[in-house]
Design a protein around this motif. Sequence first.
Motif, PDB file in Angstrom:
ATOM      1  N   ARG A  40      74.469  -0.153  -6.679  1.00 22.96           N
ATOM      2  CA  ARG A  40      74.767   1.004  -7.513  1.00 22.96           C
ATOM      3  C   ARG A  40      75.348   2.137  -6.678  1.00 22.96           C
ATOM      4  N   GLY A  43      75.199   9.241  -7.356  1.00 22.44           N
ATOM      5  CA  GLY A  43      75.791  10.371  -8.051  1.00 22.44           C
ATOM      6  C   GLY A  43      76.327  11.381  -7.038  1.00 22.44           C
ATOM      7  N   THR A  66      72.283   9.074 -11.774  1.00 18.25           N
ATOM      8  CA  THR A  66      73.481   8.739 -12.530  1.00 18.25           C
ATOM      9  C   THR A  66      73.865   9.948 -13.383  1.00 18.25           C
TER      10      THR A  66
END
Length: 122
Positions: A40, A43, A66
């Motif tokens: 992932r 952010g 996120t």
Amino acid sequence: MVSGPGTVGTWPARGELAQDERLLRDATAAWRSSAGGGLREPGREVEPLYLGRPDGQTVALLRSATPEGRTLVAAAAVEGDAWRLLESAAVDSDVAWLTLPGGEQPRVLLAPDVAAASSLWI
């Protein structure tokens, strides 16, 4: 960050290197460049959950979020002269501990409320 009682989003930064901005910047860059292939992407903001050398090897647990507000955690370690991202995942529920990367013996970072209430040595 996701913030609620017991969530990883509320844990303070720990480890003897948690205030080292250069190490955090380098570990964050490794996370950003390693995203994809199941890892992932962080952010905009990345914070240390743990940054230190528990067995002589520099390791990190990093936290980000996120755009939807889900907490992301990444594990990274310095190998040679560079950071290597080992894993990143969303952590959507309360957890009592996270595994620290590296080392021959398993090591964990306990949630602050668990660490304060326990004399457990792992």
